[in-house]
Design a protein around this motif. Structure first.
Motif, PDB file in Angstrom:
ATOM      1  N   ARG A   1      54.915  47.874  35.297  1.00 10.55           N
ATOM      2  CA  ARG A   1      53.812  48.651  35.864  1.00 10.55           C
ATOM      3  C   ARG A   1      53.474  49.752  34.873  1.00 10.55           C
ATOM      4  O   ARG A   1      54.354  50.446  34.391  1.00 10.55           O
ATOM      5  N   THR A   2      52.186  49.877  34.591  1.00  7.39           N
ATOM      6  CA  THR A   2      51.739  50.928  33.677  1.00  7.39           C
ATOM      7  C   THR A   2      50.530  51.615  34.284  1.00  7.39           C
ATOM      8  O   THR A   2      49.913  51.104  35.206  1.00  7.39           O
ATOM      9  N   SER A   3      50.197  52.771  33.735  1.00 11.27           N
ATOM     10  CA  SER A   3      49.010  53.499  34.196  1.00 11.27           C
ATOM     11  C   SER A   3      47.758  52.810  33.676  1.00 11.27           C
ATOM     12  O   SER A   3      47.724  52.307  32.551  1.00 11.27           O
ATOM     13  N   HIS A   4      46.735  52.820  34.501  1.00 15.05           N
ATOM     14  CA  HIS A   4      45.443  52.263  34.108  1.00 15.05           C
ATOM     15  C   HIS A   4      44.904  53.110  32.966  1.00 15.05           C
ATOM     16  O   HIS A   4      44.947  54.346  33.023  1.00 15.05           O
ATOM     17  N   PRO A   5      44.381  52.478  31.900  1.00 16.54           N
ATOM     18  CA  PRO A   5      43.904  53.256  30.748  1.00 16.54           C
ATOM     19  C   PRO A   5      42.755  54.207  31.064  1.00 16.54           C
ATOM     20  O   PRO A   5      42.632  55.250  30.428  1.00 16.54           O
ATOM     21  N   ASP A   6      41.926  53.867  32.044  1.00 17.82           N
ATOM     22  CA  ASP A   6      40.778  54.711  32.380  1.00 17.82           C
ATOM     23  C   ASP A   6      41.045  55.660  33.538  1.00 17.82           C
ATOM     24  O   ASP A   6      40.346  56.657  33.698  1.00 17.82           O
ATOM     25  N   ASP A   7      42.030  55.332  34.368  1.00 21.03           N
ATOM     26  CA  ASP A   7      42.353  56.142  35.539  1.00 21.03           C
ATOM     27  C   ASP A   7      43.867  56.215  35.667  1.00 21.03           C
ATOM     28  O   ASP A   7      44.499  55.293  36.187  1.00 21.03           O
ATOM     29  N   GLY A   8      44.432  57.258  35.171  1.00 26.13           N
ATOM     30  CA  GLY A   8      45.887  57.415  35.141  1.00 26.13           C
ATOM     31  C   GLY A   8      46.556  57.353  36.505  1.00 26.13           C
ATOM     32  O   GLY A   8      47.753  57.144  36.601  1.00 26.13           O
ATOM     33  N   ARG A   9      45.774  57.546  37.565  1.00 25.94           N
ATOM     34  CA  ARG A   9      46.351  57.478  38.908  1.00 25.94           C
ATOM     35  C   ARG A   9      46.576  56.041  39.353  1.00 25.94           C
ATOM     36  O   ARG A   9      47.432  55.763  40.183  1.00 25.94           O
ATOM     37  N   ALA A  10      45.795  55.111  38.799  1.00 27.52           N
ATOM     38  CA  ALA A  10      45.894  53.703  39.182  1.00 27.52           C
ATOM     39  C   ALA A  10      46.983  53.011  38.361  1.00 27.52           C
ATOM     40  O   ALA A  10      47.265  53.386  37.225  1.00 27.52           O
ATOM     41  N   VAL A  11      47.579  52.003  38.967  1.00 27.93           N
ATOM     42  CA  VAL A  11      48.650  51.243  38.317  1.00 27.93           C
ATOM     43  C   VAL A  11      48.150  49.837  38.014  1.00 27.93           C
ATOM     44  O   VAL A  11      47.443  49.231  38.814  1.00 27.93           O
ATOM     45  N   VAL A  12      48.499  49.362  36.826  1.00 33.17           N
ATOM     46  CA  VAL A  12      48.190  47.979  36.474  1.00 33.17           C
ATOM     47  C   VAL A  12      49.499  47.251  36.188  1.00 33.17           C
ATOM     48  O   VAL A  12      50.497  47.857  35.796  1.00 33.17           O
ATOM     49  N   LEU A  13      49.463  45.951  36.418  1.00 33.51           N
ATOM     50  CA  LEU A  13      50.604  45.094  36.136  1.00 33.51           C
ATOM     51  C   LEU A  13      50.376  44.432  34.792  1.00 33.51           C
ATOM     52  O   LEU A  13      49.266  44.024  34.472  1.00 33.51           O
ATOM     53  N   GLN A  14      51.445  44.348  34.023  1.00 33.56           N
ATOM     54  CA  GLN A  14      51.332  43.811  32.675  1.00 33.56           C
ATOM     55  C   GLN A  14      52.555  42.951  32.383  1.00 33.56           C
ATOM     56  O   GLN A  14      53.678  43.296  32.764  1.00 33.56           O
ATOM     57  N   LEU A  15      52.345  41.861  31.703  1.00 29.77           N
ATOM     58  CA  LEU A  15      53.435  41.001  31.276  1.00 29.77           C
ATOM     59  C   LEU A  15      54.246  41.753  30.236  1.00 29.77           C
ATOM     60  O   LEU A  15      53.694  42.293  29.277  1.00 29.77           O
ATOM     61  N   SER A  16      55.547  41.864  30.439  1.00 27.12           N
ATOM     62  CA  SER A  16      56.407  42.549  29.473  1.00 27.12           C
ATOM     63  C   SER A  16      56.739  41.587  28.331  1.00 27.12           C
ATOM     64  O   SER A  16      56.554  40.374  28.467  1.00 27.12           O
ATOM     65  N   PRO A  17      57.242  42.102  27.209  1.00 26.21           N
ATOM     66  CA  PRO A  17      57.677  41.193  26.142  1.00 26.21           C
ATOM     67  C   PRO A  17      58.721  40.185  26.644  1.00 26.21           C
ATOM     68  O   PRO A  17      58.673  39.013  26.278  1.00 26.21           O
ATOM     69  N   ARG A  18      59.613  40.636  27.504  1.00 26.91           N
ATOM     70  CA  ARG A  18      60.600  39.725  28.092  1.00 26.91           C
ATOM     71  C   ARG A  18      59.913  38.669  28.962  1.00 26.91           C
ATOM     72  O   ARG A  18      60.275  37.500  28.941  1.00 26.91           O
ATOM     73  N   GLY A  19      58.916  39.099  29.724  1.00 28.56           N
ATOM     74  CA  GLY A  19      58.154  38.174  30.556  1.00 28.56           C
ATOM     75  C   GLY A  19      57.399  37.157  29.716  1.00 28.56           C
ATOM     76  O   GLY A  19      57.347  35.972  30.058  1.00 28.56           O
ATOM     77  N   GLN A  20      56.817  37.614  28.605  1.00 25.99           N
ATOM     78  CA  GLN A  20      56.105  36.703  27.705  1.00 25.99           C
ATOM     79  C   GLN A  20      57.056  35.668  27.123  1.00 25.99           C
ATOM     80  O   GLN A  20      56.745  34.477  27.093  1.00 25.99           O
ATOM     81  N   ALA A  21      58.222  36.116  26.697  1.00 23.55           N
ATOM     82  CA  ALA A  21      59.206  35.185  26.128  1.00 23.55           C
ATOM     83  C   ALA A  21      59.666  34.170  27.171  1.00 23.55           C
ATOM     84  O   ALA A  21      59.792  32.972  26.886  1.00 23.55           O
ATOM     85  N   ARG A  22      59.912  34.654  28.380  1.00 27.96           N
ATOM     86  CA  ARG A  22      60.362  33.755  29.452  1.00 27.96           C
ATOM     87  C   ARG A  22      59.276  32.756  29.820  1.00 27.96           C
ATOM     88  O   ARG A  22      59.548  31.566  30.016  1.00 27.96           O
ATOM     89  N   LEU A  23      58.029  33.230  29.916  1.00 30.24           N
ATOM     90  CA  LEU A  23      56.911  32.347  30.223  1.00 30.24           C
ATOM     91  C   LEU A  23      56.746  31.292  29.132  1.00 30.24           C
ATOM     92  O   LEU A  23      56.552  30.108  29.430  1.00 30.24           O
ATOM     93  N   ASP A  24      56.835  31.688  27.881  1.00 28.11           N
ATOM     94  CA  ASP A  24      56.730  30.737  26.774  1.00 28.11           C
ATOM     95  C   ASP A  24      57.826  29.678  26.856  1.00 28.11           C
ATOM     96  O   ASP A  24      57.583  28.491  26.624  1.00 28.11           O
ATOM     97  N   GLU A  25      59.036  30.106  27.200  1.00 28.39           N
ATOM     98  CA  GLU A  25      60.166  29.190  27.326  1.00 28.39           C
ATOM     99  C   GLU A  25      59.936  28.183  28.463  1.00 28.39           C
ATOM    100  O   GLU A  25      60.143  26.977  28.303  1.00 28.39           O
ATOM    101  N   VAL A  26      59.482  28.682  29.606  1.00 30.47           N
ATOM    102  CA  VAL A  26      59.235  27.808  30.759  1.00 30.47           C
ATOM    103  C   VAL A  26      58.073  26.861  30.463  1.00 30.47           C
ATOM    104  O   VAL A  26      58.135  25.673  30.788  1.00 30.47           O
ATOM    105  N   ARG A  27      57.023  27.370  29.842  1.00 32.45           N
ATOM    106  CA  ARG A  27      55.894  26.508  29.487  1.00 32.45           C
ATOM    107  C   ARG A  27      56.340  25.365  28.577  1.00 32.45           C
ATOM    108  O   ARG A  27      55.933  24.220  28.767  1.00 32.45           O
ATOM    109  N   ALA A  28      57.154  25.689  27.576  1.00 31.20           N
ATOM    110  CA  ALA A  28      57.629  24.650  26.650  1.00 31.20           C
ATOM    111  C   ALA A  28      58.442  23.601  27.399  1.00 31.20           C
ATOM    112  O   ALA A  28      58.303  22.394  27.154  1.00 31.20           O
TER     113      ALA A  28
END
Length: 176
Positions: free
Chosen positions: A93-120
């Motif tokens: 979870r990170t702050s929205h770039p335009d509105d610091g009060r809002a939260v955005v969800l983002q794939l972490s580097p660990r999440g990207q690696a895991r997703l790549d592994e599962v996709r393969a």
């Protein structure tokens, strides 16, 4: 006699019965294997996690409401499904770039690696299951399955169900 949306005179009941049976068999087998892939990562990521991570990878960071809308599910469902992904470090979870009060969800580097592994792993499963198919047969099957999923999504969206698939979830992911 009037026909309902579920009735047709174009296809015989035998073909529709065979189609619904094959869809039921596919759903059972998909659930049994979770189409998890092969190797060490087989069956290691559930469907909800895979679809959420895949969406974040394809579309980038977004808020819960946008993620829910794109997947055609409730925000509360996304919140519940995302919680373990945040806890395990696959999503951050990170702050929205335009509105610091809002939260955005983002794939972490660990999440990207895991997703790549599962996709393969899943890609290898698809290769094995369709071994002996021509490239044209694979393309046709993917096209028809995408069309089928899109039609199911449209039907669910038209009925206004909160948890039914909608958006682009049924569309084929980009080739990897």
């Amino acid at each position: 006699m009037p026909t309902s949306p579920d009735m047709t005179t174009d296809l015989g009941p035998g073909l529709l019965d065979a189609l619904q049976h094959q869809v039921a068999v596919f759903a059972r087998r998909a659930e049994q294997t979770r189409l998890g892939g092969v190797g060490q990562v087989r069956n290691s990521m559930d469907r909800a996690a895979y679809l959420l991570l895949n969406r974040l990878d394809q579309e980038g960071p977004m808020g819960v409401k946008a993620l829910a809308a794109g997947m055609g599910i409730d925000s509360s469902t996304v919140t519940r499904q995302v919680a373990p992904l945040v806890d395990t470090g696959l999503v951050k979870r990170t702050s929205h770039p335009d509105d610091g009060r809002a939260v955005v969800l983002q794939l972490s580097p660990r999440g990207q690696a895991r997703l790549d592994e599962v996709r393969a792993s899943r890609r290898e499963l698809m290769r094995q299951v369709t071994d002996g198919w021509t490239e044209s047969e694979r393309e046709s099957f993917c096209t028809l399955l995408t069309r089928f999923n899109t039609a199911l999504s449209a039907r669910q969206a038209g009925q206004g169900t909160a948890e039914g698939p909608a958006g682009t979830e049924g569309q084929a992911p980009p080739a990897s």
